[in-house]
Design a protein around this motif. Structure first.
Motif, PDB file in Angstrom:
ATOM      1  N   GLN A   1       0.448  -0.878  -0.150  1.00 39.61           N
ATOM      2  CA  GLN A   1      -0.327  -0.022  -0.338  1.00 39.61           C
ATOM      3  C   GLN A   1       0.426   1.154   0.238  1.00 39.61           C
ATOM      4  OE1 GLN A   1      -3.560  -0.158  -0.504  1.00 39.61           O
ATOM      5  NE2 GLN A   1      -2.867   2.225  -1.118  1.00 39.61           N
ATOM      6  N   MET A   2       1.885   1.282   0.894  1.00 37.46           N
ATOM      7  CA  MET A   2       2.581   2.156   0.642  1.00 37.46           C
ATOM      8  C   MET A   2       3.517   2.721  -0.625  1.00 37.46           C
ATOM      9  SD  MET A   2       6.120   3.178   2.425  1.00 37.46           S
ATOM     10  CE  MET A   2       7.116   1.800   1.439  1.00 37.46           C
ATOM     11  N   LEU A   3       4.035   1.330  -1.591  1.00 35.50           N
ATOM     12  CA  LEU A   3       4.704   1.806  -2.605  1.00 35.50           C
ATOM     13  C   LEU A   3       3.122   2.516  -3.684  1.00 35.50           C
ATOM     14  CD1 LEU A   3       6.777  -1.750  -3.111  1.00 35.50           C
ATOM     15  CD2 LEU A   3       7.495   0.875  -2.719  1.00 35.50           C
ATOM     16  N   ARG A   4       1.931   1.808  -3.743  1.00 30.76           N
ATOM     17  CA  ARG A   4       1.147   2.567  -5.162  1.00 30.76           C
ATOM     18  C   ARG A   4       1.088   3.544  -4.143  1.00 30.76           C
ATOM     19  NH1 ARG A   4      -2.621   0.034  -8.019  1.00 30.76           N
ATOM     20  NH2 ARG A   4      -4.781   0.830  -8.082  1.00 30.76           N
ATOM     21  N   ASP A   5       0.974   4.326  -2.700  1.00 35.97           N
ATOM     22  CA  ASP A   5       0.914   5.981  -2.426  1.00 35.97           C
ATOM     23  C   ASP A   5       1.960   6.572  -3.137  1.00 35.97           C
ATOM     24  OD1 ASP A   5      -1.935   4.820  -1.753  1.00 35.97           O
ATOM     25  OD2 ASP A   5      -0.870   4.738   1.036  1.00 35.97           O
ATOM     26  N   ARG A   6       3.031   5.719  -2.861  1.00 35.63           N
ATOM     27  CA  ARG A   6       4.106   6.530  -3.347  1.00 35.63           C
ATOM     28  C   ARG A   6       3.931   6.445  -4.904  1.00 35.63           C
ATOM     29  NH1 ARG A   6       8.392   7.356   0.935  1.00 35.63           N
ATOM     30  NH2 ARG A   6       6.917   7.588   2.549  1.00 35.63           N
ATOM     31  N   ARG A   7       3.099   5.932  -5.197  1.00 35.65           N
ATOM     32  CA  ARG A   7       3.319   5.883  -6.930  1.00 35.65           C
ATOM     33  C   ARG A   7       4.816   5.283  -7.219  1.00 35.65           C
ATOM     34  NH1 ARG A   7      -0.650   8.097  -9.542  1.00 35.65           N
ATOM     35  NH2 ARG A   7      -1.317  10.242  -7.998  1.00 35.65           N
ATOM     36  N   VAL A   8       5.356   3.992  -6.430  1.00 35.90           N
ATOM     37  CA  VAL A   8       6.238   3.444  -6.811  1.00 35.90           C
ATOM     38  C   VAL A   8       5.444   2.061  -7.603  1.00 35.90           C
ATOM     39  CG1 VAL A   8       8.591   1.869  -6.254  1.00 35.90           C
ATOM     40  CG2 VAL A   8       7.877   4.242  -4.791  1.00 35.90           C
ATOM     41  N   PRO A   9       5.891   1.457  -8.536  1.00 34.54           N
ATOM     42  CA  PRO A   9       5.374   0.135  -9.179  1.00 34.54           C
ATOM     43  C   PRO A   9       5.807  -0.682  -9.261  1.00 34.54           C
ATOM     44  CG  PRO A   9       7.206   0.892 -10.685  1.00 34.54           C
ATOM     45  CD  PRO A   9       6.568   2.018  -9.867  1.00 34.54           C
ATOM     46  N   PHE A  10       4.446  -1.862  -8.649  1.00 35.97           N
ATOM     47  CA  PHE A  10       5.360  -3.121  -8.178  1.00 35.97           C
ATOM     48  C   PHE A  10       4.834  -4.455  -8.834  1.00 35.97           C
ATOM     49  CE2 PHE A  10       1.945  -1.954  -5.033  1.00 35.97           C
ATOM     50  CZ  PHE A  10       1.407  -3.228  -5.806  1.00 35.97           C
ATOM     51  N   VAL A  11       4.891  -5.736  -8.022  1.00 36.13           N
ATOM     52  CA  VAL A  11       4.801  -6.658  -9.100  1.00 36.13           C
ATOM     53  C   VAL A  11       4.610  -7.692  -8.705  1.00 36.13           C
ATOM     54  CG1 VAL A  11       4.719  -5.859 -11.645  1.00 36.13           C
ATOM     55  CG2 VAL A  11       6.439  -8.096 -10.253  1.00 36.13           C
ATOM     56  N   ASN A  12       3.651  -9.078  -7.876  1.00 36.06           N
ATOM     57  CA  ASN A  12       3.873 -10.046  -6.937  1.00 36.06           C
ATOM     58  C   ASN A  12       4.419 -11.466  -8.420  1.00 36.06           C
ATOM     59  OD1 ASN A  12       2.491  -8.344  -5.484  1.00 36.06           O
ATOM     60  ND2 ASN A  12       0.620  -8.285  -6.455  1.00 36.06           N
ATOM     61  N   VAL A  13       4.699 -12.052  -7.429  1.00 38.67           N
ATOM     62  CA  VAL A  13       5.227 -13.287  -8.446  1.00 38.67           C
ATOM     63  C   VAL A  13       4.478 -14.929  -6.926  1.00 38.67           C
ATOM     64  CG1 VAL A  13       6.153 -15.264  -8.602  1.00 38.67           C
ATOM     65  CG2 VAL A  13       7.378 -12.557  -8.886  1.00 38.67           C
ATOM     66  N   ASN A  14       3.557 -14.862  -7.424  1.00 41.40           N
ATOM     67  CA  ASN A  14       2.859 -16.560  -6.378  1.00 41.40           C
ATOM     68  C   ASN A  14       2.180 -15.560  -5.172  1.00 41.40           C
ATOM     69  OD1 ASN A  14       3.735 -18.582  -7.562  1.00 41.40           O
ATOM     70  ND2 ASN A  14       5.171 -18.409  -6.513  1.00 41.40           N
ATOM     71  N   GLY A  15       0.884 -14.722  -5.689  1.00 42.42           N
ATOM     72  CA  GLY A  15      -0.029 -14.527  -4.901  1.00 42.42           C
ATOM     73  C   GLY A  15      -0.303 -12.897  -5.071  1.00 42.42           C
ATOM     74  N   GLY A  16      -2.004 -12.949  -5.226  1.00 40.39           N
ATOM     75  CA  GLY A  16      -2.096 -11.106  -4.692  1.00 40.39           C
ATOM     76  C   GLY A  16      -1.870 -10.634  -3.770  1.00 40.39           C
ATOM     77  N   ALA A  17      -2.093  -9.693  -2.929  1.00 40.77           N
ATOM     78  CA  ALA A  17      -1.266  -8.816  -1.833  1.00 40.77           C
ATOM     79  C   ALA A  17      -2.978  -8.302  -1.250  1.00 40.77           C
ATOM     80  CB  ALA A  17      -0.246  -7.285  -2.112  1.00 40.77           C
ATOM     81  N   GLY A  18      -3.191  -8.882  -0.702  1.00 37.73           N
ATOM     82  CA  GLY A  18      -5.227  -8.475  -0.024  1.00 37.73           C
ATOM     83  C   GLY A  18      -6.261  -7.377  -0.790  1.00 37.73           C
ATOM     84  N   GLY A  19      -6.212  -7.818  -1.819  1.00 36.83           N
ATOM     85  CA  GLY A  19      -6.728  -6.931  -2.744  1.00 36.83           C
ATOM     86  C   GLY A  19      -6.884  -5.773  -3.751  1.00 36.83           C
ATOM     87  N   ILE A  20      -5.064  -5.345  -2.959  1.00 33.05           N
ATOM     88  CA  ILE A  20      -4.191  -4.102  -4.199  1.00 33.05           C
ATOM     89  C   ILE A  20      -3.595  -4.445  -5.148  1.00 33.05           C
ATOM     90  CG2 ILE A  20      -2.078  -2.905  -3.061  1.00 33.05           C
ATOM     91  CD1 ILE A  20      -1.685  -3.717  -0.046  1.00 33.05           C
ATOM     92  N   PRO A  21      -4.795  -3.336  -5.827  1.00 36.25           N
ATOM     93  CA  PRO A  21      -4.290  -4.803  -7.360  1.00 36.25           C
ATOM     94  C   PRO A  21      -3.403  -4.164  -7.744  1.00 36.25           C
ATOM     95  CG  PRO A  21      -5.828  -2.218  -7.225  1.00 36.25           C
ATOM     96  CD  PRO A  21      -5.338  -3.026  -5.919  1.00 36.25           C
ATOM     97  N   ALA A  22      -2.359  -5.313  -8.204  1.00 37.91           N
ATOM     98  CA  ALA A  22      -0.987  -4.951  -8.898  1.00 37.91           C
ATOM     99  C   ALA A  22      -1.095  -6.279 -10.019  1.00 37.91           C
ATOM    100  CB  ALA A  22      -0.312  -5.114  -8.172  1.00 37.91           C
ATOM    101  N   ALA A  23       0.014  -6.553 -10.957  1.00 41.48           N
ATOM    102  CA  ALA A  23      -0.081  -7.502 -11.446  1.00 41.48           C
ATOM    103  C   ALA A  23       0.898  -8.336 -11.325  1.00 41.48           C
ATOM    104  CB  ALA A  23       1.569  -7.407 -12.767  1.00 41.48           C
ATOM    105  N   THR A  24       0.310 -10.053 -11.044  1.00 45.02           N
ATOM    106  CA  THR A  24       0.144 -10.892 -10.466  1.00 45.02           C
ATOM    107  C   THR A  24       0.873 -12.352 -10.851  1.00 45.02           C
ATOM    108  OG1 THR A  24      -0.708  -9.577  -8.348  1.00 45.02           O
ATOM    109  CG2 THR A  24      -0.508 -12.199  -8.303  1.00 45.02           C
ATOM    110  N   PHE A  25       1.583 -12.691 -11.179  1.00 41.53           N
ATOM    111  CA  PHE A  25       2.153 -13.752 -12.069  1.00 41.53           C
ATOM    112  C   PHE A  25       2.143 -14.874 -10.974  1.00 41.53           C
ATOM    113  CE2 PHE A  25       3.916  -9.758 -13.972  1.00 41.53           C
ATOM    114  CZ  PHE A  25       2.911 -10.594 -14.972  1.00 41.53           C
ATOM    115  N   SER A  26       1.612 -16.104 -10.759  1.00 36.84           N
ATOM    116  CA  SER A  26       1.128 -17.346 -10.006  1.00 36.84           C
ATOM    117  C   SER A  26       1.812 -18.895 -10.724  1.00 36.84           C
ATOM    118  CB  SER A  26       0.110 -17.362  -9.155  1.00 36.84           C
ATOM    119  OG  SER A  26       0.502 -16.190  -7.833  1.00 36.84           O
TER     120      SER A  26
END
Length: 351
Positions: A139-164
């Protein structure tokens, strides 16, 4: 002399670098701006030319934070190395930090690196695997507009590209293999409650049992930590309940189950077949070599790195989760089964 921007001074800088590196100015520009289409060898040549001419560019934004749950597990180390290899052609480099999922370290690492100007972040089977974990780092990265992605699972409903890895398919592959060998009393060693990936493998396990006409009302299921000790404890319980085969949620758990069988004087796969998950590099050397479901680490790394680079470049990527199918690696820990009585020794006391 700087090399960024479009001034006459910059054009002279580009020309000098191009001449020394024996490449085109367009290639130099791609290297400076971290664009694709330049080989690793050419990029290194341009970087050396810049150093010889004492020309520098700002280093802010070259670093990508990669958070893993641990570094002692081969699969996470392999993923981090492969992501570094995928990001390097774009002039990006990974800073790998280990943070136990659910701890405050993820936010601490994110806060510290955002302060020095990271380009983005990748969460590799970290807090994004927990259904009710602390996702404040994302959430902090999203608020700071720092892009991030997830590998193996999303992050509690926080929108992000995810590859699992497709964990439903992983369980199905293991069950298909074991039922083809004649097994009907198949147990599963799953991870602890609250782990998204463990829950998916359990769902896949039940679905695969039903597909083969096996009763799942009294399914042989044990939930343990993703450790050798967890596999040993769960293996003992499943053997006591009559399992002739065990599907484990990690290679470590699978090796623990093998050890549980050996301590009883049982043979693998003669008395018990075992399937792991991950495909650690040393599995060909275990006794017996372990059949396992291999995570598609190369494809996970490729997709995650490319998506992050697109985001860093200011473009949009789809935020739906992408599932990538694993594959079954058959070795010697699984074998045919025909209903027969078997003698089991009680577990030996641990030294």
């Amino acid at each position: 002399m700087g090399v960024s921007g479009q001034s006459a001074t910059t054009r002279i800088g580009l020309a000098e670098i191009a001449r020394l590196a024996e490449v085109s100015e367009a290639t130099v520009s791609r290297v400076i701006n971290r664009r694709p289409g330049v080989s690793t060898k050419t990029r290194a040549t341009v970087e050396r030319a810049m150093a010889e001419l004492n020309m520098t560019r700002p280093t802010e934004g070259e670093m990508v934070l990669a958070i893993v749950p641990e570094l002692s597990n081969d699969v996470f180390t392999r993923l981090a190395e492969q992501i570094e290899a995928e990001l390097s052609p774009f002039g990006l480099h990974t800073l790998v930090c280990a943070a136990l999922p659910g701890s405050s370290k993820e936010r601490d690492f994110a806060a510290a690196t955002v302060g020095v100007g990271i380009a983005g972040a990748i969460f590799l089977s970290a807090s994004n695997t927990l259904s009710r974990g602390d996702h404040s780092a994302q959430q902090m990265l999203r608020d700071r507009r720092v892009p991030f992605v997830n590998v193996n699972g999303g992050a509690g409903g926080i929108p992000a590209a995810t590859f699992s890895t497709n964990d439903w398919r992983a369980a199905e592959l293991a069950i298909d293999h074991l039922t083809a060998l004649g097994h009907r009393r198949i147990g599963m060693l799953a991870g602890p409650p609250g782990n998204l990936l463990a829950d998916r493998r359990i769902e896949g396990f039940f679905a695969a049992l039903r597909k083969h006409g096996l009763d799942d009302e009294n399914a042989l299921l044990e939930r343990q930590l993703f450790t050798v000790d967890g596999g040993r404890r769960g293996g003992d319980l499943l053997i006591d309940r009559g399992a002739t085969a065990i599907v484990a949620a990690s290679d470590r758990m699978a090796l623990g189950a093998v050890n549980a069988a050996f301590r009883r004087g049982m043979s693998v796969p003669g008395d018990l077949s075992v399937v792991g998950y991950d495909d650690s590099p040393m599995l060909d050397l275990t006794a017996p070599p372990l059949t396992t479901v291999r995570q598609p680490t190369e494809r996970l790394a490729q997709h995650a790195a490319q998506a992050l680079h697109v985001l860093i470049s200011g473009n949009h990527v789809n935020e739906d989760e992408v599932l990538i199918d694993p594959e079954l690696r058959i070795r010697s820990s699984t074998g045919g089964w025909a209903e027969k009585p078997r003698k089991r020794q009680k577990p030996q006391a641990r030294p």
